[in-house]
Design an enzyme around this catalytic site. Sequence first.
Site, PDB file in Angstrom:
ATOM      1  N   SER A 140     -12.703   6.841   7.123  1.00 21.37           N
ATOM      2  CA  SER A 140     -13.340   7.873   6.286  1.00 21.37           C
ATOM      3  C   SER A 140     -13.604   9.170   7.047  1.00 21.37           C
ATOM      4  CB  SER A 140     -14.624   7.327   5.645  1.00 21.37           C
ATOM      5  OG  SER A 140     -14.312   6.228   4.810  1.00 21.37           O
ATOM      6  N   GLY A 172      -6.655   8.370   6.863  1.00 22.76           N
ATOM      7  CA  GLY A 172      -5.962   7.822   5.699  1.00 22.76           C
ATOM      8  C   GLY A 172      -6.080   8.778   4.524  1.00 22.76           C
ATOM      9  N   GLY A 173      -7.068   8.536   3.671  1.00 19.76           N
ATOM     10  CA  GLY A 173      -7.226   9.299   2.423  1.00 19.76           C
ATOM     11  C   GLY A 173      -7.109  10.807   2.596  1.00 19.76           C
ATOM     12  N   GLY A 182     -11.489   3.782   4.030  1.00 23.23           N
ATOM     13  CA  GLY A 182     -11.343   4.034   2.595  1.00 23.23           C
ATOM     14  C   GLY A 182     -12.620   3.818   1.804  1.00 23.23           C
ATOM     15  N   GLU A 222      -5.283  -3.360   7.387  1.00 25.31           N
ATOM     16  CA  GLU A 222      -4.743  -3.808   6.097  1.00 25.31           C
ATOM     17  C   GLU A 222      -3.607  -4.797   6.310  1.00 25.31           C
ATOM     18  OE1 GLU A 222      -4.143   0.093   4.495  1.00 25.31           O
ATOM     19  OE2 GLU A 222      -6.318   0.319   4.321  1.00 25.31           O
ATOM     20  N   ASN A 249      -2.122   8.783   8.152  1.00 25.75           N
ATOM     21  CA  ASN A 249      -1.508   7.549   7.659  1.00 25.75           C
ATOM     22  C   ASN A 249      -1.444   7.660   6.134  1.00 25.75           C
ATOM     23  OD1 ASN A 249      -0.845   4.952   6.902  1.00 25.75           O
ATOM     24  ND2 ASN A 249      -2.747   4.011   7.639  1.00 25.75           N
ATOM     25  N   TRP A 250      -0.231   7.954   5.636  1.00 24.64           N
ATOM     26  CA  TRP A 250      -0.096   8.192   4.193  1.00 24.64           C
ATOM     27  C   TRP A 250      -0.144   6.879   3.399  1.00 24.64           C
ATOM     28  CZ3 TRP A 250       4.387  12.388   3.677  1.00 24.64           C
ATOM     29  CH2 TRP A 250       3.985  13.550   4.326  1.00 24.64           C
ATOM     30  N   LYS A 251      -0.105   5.759   4.081  1.00 29.00           N
ATOM     31  CA  LYS A 251      -0.104   4.432   3.436  1.00 29.00           C
ATOM     32  C   LYS A 251       0.981   4.367   2.346  1.00 29.00           C
ATOM     33  CE  LYS A 251      -4.941   3.885   4.553  1.00 29.00           C
ATOM     34  NZ  LYS A 251      -6.136   3.085   4.370  1.00 29.00           N
ATOM     35  N   HIS A 278      -2.596  -2.353  11.859  1.00 31.56           N
ATOM     36  CA  HIS A 278      -3.610  -1.763  10.976  1.00 31.56           C
ATOM     37  C   HIS A 278      -4.369  -2.904  10.300  1.00 31.56           C
ATOM     38  CE1 HIS A 278      -5.414   0.385   7.626  1.00 31.56           C
ATOM     39  NE2 HIS A 278      -5.222   1.494   8.321  1.00 31.56           N
ATOM     40  N   GLU A 301     -10.830   1.425  14.377  1.00 35.47           N
ATOM     41  CA  GLU A 301     -11.085   1.632  12.959  1.00 35.47           C
ATOM     42  C   GLU A 301     -11.970   0.499  12.446  1.00 35.47           C
ATOM     43  OE1 GLU A 301      -7.821   4.145  11.073  1.00 35.47           O
ATOM     44  OE2 GLU A 301      -7.096   2.108  11.003  1.00 35.47           O
TER      45      GLU A 301
END
Length: 251
Positions: A213, A234-235, A175, A101, A8-10, A99, A169
Amino acid sequence: MKKLIAGNWKMNGSMENARALIANIINQLETDEDVLKKCDILVCPPFLHIPAVRHAIYGFPDLRFGAQDCSAYDNGAHTGDVSASMLRDSSCSYVIVGHSERRQYQQESNEMVAQKAAQVLKNDMTPIICVGETEDEREQGKAQEVVAAQLAGSIPDLESFQEIVVAYEPVWAIGTGKTASVDDVAEMHGFIREQLKELVPDADKVRILYGGSMKPENAGALLSTENVDGGLIGGASLSAEQFLAIARAAV
Ligand code: PEP
């Protein structure tokens, strides 16, 4: 079940960054074809970078791409939104919905997430439906209750088997560098599998991803846990090296 490793490149990077990242992923996969044979690899760039990624992976059909969200509606007066049919038209095969977020910053309800997932299915793509508790909810011993309610409210009614993916998640792990323990992940994924049996046909065929993470250092232990059928990353998915190191840990 083949594991799914999803990035997930966000809302990160420029067009140039997206082109470089996907080129780097492809270069590494070309020298390590085993990874693609043994697990499904998916990248979810920002909407505007999808055409560049699509172009780059043309001729590399085993590498999948998708989106991070879609509209809950077919089409029409929804300024700024992108419909599931537009994503299908752009050759996406997966769409992340719900998600944390989006639940947190865009106030997306379970009902809206279910509508989005239904749109994704209607357009022959696979929804990745995200669920997960906050730190407070976990500390209050409510993690399973929260996740059960999110699953029941966010998965659309399915009359026969249709491919969906669930991503667990924990919000406090996204993150933050904190990862759920293998024991907690095993317990929650087992619980999700049981809940799915009440909610969908063929619950055993649903892939349940862990996200929060995930890094090359912890991926091996997490991905070999029972009922963990892949990862939503993600990251670490913004580095081809780290993303593919996680995929290698999966195989
Ligand atoms: C995510 O946002 O889906 C996620 C898991 O992020 P990170 O890997 O950075 O925790």
